[in-house]
Design a protein around this motif. Structure first.
Motif, PDB file in Angstrom:
ATOM      1  N   ASN A  59      10.132  21.774  15.092  1.00 28.31           N
ATOM      2  CA  ASN A  59      11.108  22.511  14.304  1.00 28.31           C
ATOM      3  C   ASN A  59      12.358  22.774  15.142  1.00 28.31           C
ATOM      4  O   ASN A  59      12.274  22.988  16.351  1.00 28.31           O
ATOM      5  N   ASP A  60      13.534  22.766  14.481  1.00 31.34           N
ATOM      6  CA  ASP A  60      14.790  23.011  15.190  1.00 31.34           C
ATOM      7  C   ASP A  60      14.804  24.356  15.905  1.00 31.34           C
ATOM      8  O   ASP A  60      15.412  24.500  16.968  1.00 31.34           O
ATOM      9  N   ASN A  61      14.138  25.350  15.315  1.00 30.49           N
ATOM     10  CA  ASN A  61      14.045  26.665  15.942  1.00 30.49           C
ATOM     11  C   ASN A  61      13.010  26.608  17.059  1.00 30.49           C
ATOM     12  O   ASN A  61      11.809  26.481  16.802  1.00 30.49           O
ATOM     13  N   LEU A  62      13.454  26.706  18.301  1.00 32.21           N
ATOM     14  CA  LEU A  62      12.530  26.568  19.428  1.00 32.21           C
ATOM     15  C   LEU A  62      11.413  27.594  19.414  1.00 32.21           C
ATOM     16  O   LEU A  62      10.342  27.371  19.995  1.00 32.21           O
ATOM     17  N   GLN A  63      11.619  28.730  18.750  1.00 34.21           N
ATOM     18  CA  GLN A  63      10.594  29.755  18.688  1.00 34.21           C
ATOM     19  C   GLN A  63       9.685  29.607  17.471  1.00 34.21           C
ATOM     20  O   GLN A  63       8.780  30.413  17.268  1.00 34.21           O
ATOM     21  N   LYS A  95       0.833  -1.196   0.000  1.00 38.05           N
ATOM     22  CA  LYS A  95       0.000   0.000   0.000  1.00 38.05           C
ATOM     23  C   LYS A  95       0.871   1.250   0.000  1.00 38.05           C
ATOM     24  O   LYS A  95       1.966   1.260   0.569  1.00 38.05           O
ATOM     25  N   HIS A  96       0.371   2.294  -0.626  1.00 40.68           N
ATOM     26  CA  HIS A  96       1.119   3.542  -0.750  1.00 40.68           C
ATOM     27  C   HIS A  96       0.352   4.677  -0.073  1.00 40.68           C
ATOM     28  O   HIS A  96      -0.798   4.946  -0.416  1.00 40.68           O
ATOM     29  N   LEU A  97       1.001   5.320   0.897  1.00 37.09           N
ATOM     30  CA  LEU A  97       0.382   6.423   1.620  1.00 37.09           C
ATOM     31  C   LEU A  97       1.128   7.722   1.351  1.00 37.09           C
ATOM     32  O   LEU A  97       2.347   7.725   1.178  1.00 37.09           O
ATOM     33  N   ILE A  98       0.398   8.811   1.333  1.00 40.21           N
ATOM     34  CA  ILE A  98       1.017  10.128   1.280  1.00 40.21           C
ATOM     35  C   ILE A  98       1.323  10.548   2.719  1.00 40.21           C
ATOM     36  O   ILE A  98       0.445  10.538   3.581  1.00 40.21           O
ATOM     37  N   SER A  99       2.574  10.889   2.972  1.00 36.14           N
ATOM     38  CA  SER A  99       2.977  11.312   4.309  1.00 36.14           C
ATOM     39  C   SER A  99       3.007  12.827   4.382  1.00 36.14           C
ATOM     40  O   SER A  99       3.661  13.489   3.577  1.00 36.14           O
ATOM     41  N   ILE A 100       2.289  13.376   5.344  1.00 35.86           N
ATOM     42  CA  ILE A 100       2.202  14.827   5.522  1.00 35.86           C
ATOM     43  C   ILE A 100       2.984  15.227   6.761  1.00 35.86           C
ATOM     44  O   ILE A 100       2.707  14.753   7.864  1.00 35.86           O
ATOM     45  N   GLY A 101       3.985  16.094   6.567  1.00 37.19           N
ATOM     46  CA  GLY A 101       4.727  16.591   7.715  1.00 37.19           C
ATOM     47  C   GLY A 101       6.201  16.283   7.630  1.00 37.19           C
ATOM     48  O   GLY A 101       6.829  16.387   6.579  1.00 37.19           O
ATOM     49  N   GLY A 102       6.776  15.850   8.778  1.00 37.72           N
ATOM     50  CA  GLY A 102       8.199  15.634   8.915  1.00 37.72           C
ATOM     51  C   GLY A 102       8.832  16.748   9.736  1.00 37.72           C
ATOM     52  O   GLY A 102       8.264  17.832   9.911  1.00 37.72           O
ATOM     53  N   TRP A 103      10.011  16.480  10.282  1.00 36.92           N
ATOM     54  CA  TRP A 103      10.689  17.463  11.117  1.00 36.92           C
ATOM     55  C   TRP A 103      11.042  18.703  10.305  1.00 36.92           C
ATOM     56  O   TRP A 103      11.471  18.608   9.162  1.00 36.92           O
ATOM     57  N   ASP A 104      10.847  19.865  10.881  1.00 33.76           N
ATOM     58  CA  ASP A 104      11.093  21.169  10.265  1.00 33.76           C
ATOM     59  C   ASP A 104      10.089  21.509   9.160  1.00 33.76           C
ATOM     60  O   ASP A 104      10.232  22.537   8.492  1.00 33.76           O
ATOM     61  N   HIS A 137      10.384  17.874  23.127  1.00 30.01           N
ATOM     62  CA  HIS A 137       9.391  16.854  23.442  1.00 30.01           C
ATOM     63  C   HIS A 137       7.976  17.441  23.440  1.00 30.01           C
ATOM     64  O   HIS A 137       7.791  18.657  23.474  1.00 30.01           O
ATOM     65  N   GLY A 138       6.998  16.567  23.422  1.00 31.05           N
ATOM     66  CA  GLY A 138       5.608  16.966  23.510  1.00 31.05           C
ATOM     67  C   GLY A 138       4.932  16.328  24.703  1.00 31.05           C
ATOM     68  O   GLY A 138       5.530  15.520  25.425  1.00 31.05           O
ATOM     69  N   HIS A 139       3.672  16.687  24.918  1.00 30.19           N
ATOM     70  CA  HIS A 139       2.843  16.053  25.943  1.00 30.19           C
ATOM     71  C   HIS A 139       1.504  15.700  25.304  1.00 30.19           C
ATOM     72  O   HIS A 139       0.552  16.474  25.357  1.00 30.19           O
ATOM     73  N   ASN A 140       1.470  14.572  24.621  1.00 27.69           N
ATOM     74  CA  ASN A 140       0.217  14.042  24.078  1.00 27.69           C
ATOM     75  C   ASN A 140      -0.461  14.961  23.059  1.00 27.69           C
ATOM     76  O   ASN A 140      -1.699  14.998  22.968  1.00 27.69           O
ATOM     77  N   SER A 141       0.321  15.671  22.281  1.00 26.18           N
ATOM     78  CA  SER A 141      -0.259  16.598  21.302  1.00 26.18           C
ATOM     79  C   SER A 141      -1.066  15.899  20.218  1.00 26.18           C
ATOM     80  O   SER A 141      -1.928  16.523  19.587  1.00 26.18           O
ATOM     81  N   TYR A 142      -0.820  14.603  19.974  1.00 23.15           N
ATOM     82  CA  TYR A 142      -1.593  13.864  18.978  1.00 23.15           C
ATOM     83  C   TYR A 142      -2.874  13.245  19.542  1.00 23.15           C
ATOM     84  O   TYR A 142      -3.617  12.574  18.820  1.00 23.15           O
ATOM     85  N   ALA A 143      -3.131  13.478  20.807  1.00 25.20           N
ATOM     86  CA  ALA A 143      -4.256  12.782  21.437  1.00 25.20           C
ATOM     87  C   ALA A 143      -5.618  13.285  20.975  1.00 25.20           C
ATOM     88  O   ALA A 143      -6.585  12.514  20.928  1.00 25.20           O
TER      89      ALA A 143
END
Length: 365
Positions: free
Chosen positions: A150-154, A106-115, A223-229
């Motif tokens: 993102n690498d930029n904390l701000q 199966k082929h999925l389109i991936s949305i996102g990634g670091w930065d 890090h995050g705290h359950n942001s995908y929840a």
């Protein structure tokens, strides 16, 4: 709904999953010391003493604006299938001719990634769905959510706005209801079984988990705290797979096994048993946009996949061999178990050692 296997995802993430016939009868219903929150508890009791909390992390702008869907680093719209066939005559063996047709791969389109930017929320989920149907044109089987920081904390992309999370949830339901596969690929802390706290920021620290060389004012802050929840809490049945990146940088898994010395098999067993046995409990009450949800326990039965980094075929932060041993140990107890496994990335495992190790348990080929 069942996804055939083996399963390949764009952006060089490979997934293996096993779905034994006996399970057809079952209803489908980035470290481990004590976290510095009252709700936290470790998976395996560490021998290390508690550590003082770190100072609050920098705050990212609370907005989520423009983005574009990128496929393998390109934002250009690919040709439709009919044009692709005309322009690129097939001279090499096809997947179908090799025995890996669309029923198995199966082929999925991936949305996102670091930065990467987060989606443009000026468009509705319905508009995205219309565009999806035209863009996919039968070439793609589903969607893979990989929104990160993102690498930029701000950076504004270290924050998940309410419109962004609503779009993730609503668009996922639309395409799932239309028969497409929907996958979430959160870094470990974005669905964190060690805390019930919910935060939309992903530029946070783990105050109770200081690595060698770190101190309370110089700590890993991504890090995050359950942001995908939230999407899972809103539409739990809209997601077929929840693939957790155990290999998130300085994850709980890495801290437990490499700093505290917890046995890798025992840690993984505890992680699976807690996440699938107890469920993922998240308290939304501190977020004014989602407070009405209260405390929600999310059931990941028949959805959970464990993700490792390839590490030249060995696997990390827990090796593929020890991860597989944990799968086998959980299976021996009859407790709920993982749906599959995946790794990042194919280029880091030229001899396909990880899937071969995983296959000892999943028995796909």
């Amino acid at each position: 709904f069942r996804v055939p296997s083996p399963f390949l995802v764009p952006r060089f993430r490979k997934i293996l999953q096993r779905i034994p016939s006996s399970r057809e009868e079952v209803p489908n219903p980035h470290r481990a010391a004590v976290m510095a929150h009252s709700q936290s508890r470790p998976l395996v009791e560490p021998a290390a003493p508690p550590v003082e909390s770190a100072a609050p992390p920098p705050v990212a702008p609370a907005s989520c604006r423009v983005s574009e869907i990128r496929i393998n680093g390109s934002s250009a719209t690919p040709p439709r299938v009919s044009n692709l066939v005309q322009r690129q005559p097939r001279t090499a063996p096809t997947l179908e001719s090799m025995g890996f047709g669309r029923d198995k791969v199966k082929h999925l389109i991936s949305i996102g990634g670091w930065d990467a930017a987060h989606p443009d929320t000026t468009h509705t989920a319905e508009e995205y769905f219309t565009a999806w149907e035209s863009f996919s044109d039968g070439l793609y089987d589903g969607l893979d959510w990989d929104l990160e920081g993102n690498d930029n904390l701000q950076s504004e992309w270290n924050y998940f706005s309410k419109p962004c999370l609503e779009l993730m949830a609503d668009f996922s339901k639309l395409i799932h209801d239309a028969g497409y596969i929907v996958s979430l690929v959160p870094p470990e802390s974005y669905l964190d079984v060690q805390t019930t706290e919910f935060s939309r920021y992903v530029n946070l620290t783990f105050p109770g988990e200081l690595w060698p060389g770190e101190n309370s004012t110089n700590q890993f802050s991504y890090h995050g705290h359950n942001s995908y929840a939230y999407p899972l809490a809103k539409y739990p049945d809209a997601f077929d797979m929840v693939s957790v990146q155990i290999y998130e940088t300085k994850s709980h898994a890495a801290y437990n096994t490499s700093v505290l010395g917890v046995d890798q098999v025992e840690y993984m067993k505890g992680y699976i048993n807690r996440l699938l046995g107890d469920g993922l409990t998240v308290d939304f009450s501190t977020d004014p946009d989602f407070a009405e949800l209260g405390t929600v326990t999310i059931d990941l039965t028949d959805k959970l996949l464990i993700g490792l980094i390839s590490d030249s075929g060995v696997g990390g932060p827990i090796t593929a061999a020890n991860t597989t041993a944990a799968f086998e140990a959980v299976a021996a107890t009859g407790a709920p178990n993982v749906r599959g496994a995946f790794y990042w990335c194919i280029s880091g495992d030229a001899n396909a050692e990880l899937p071969a190790t995983f296959n000892e348990f999943f028995q796909i080929v």
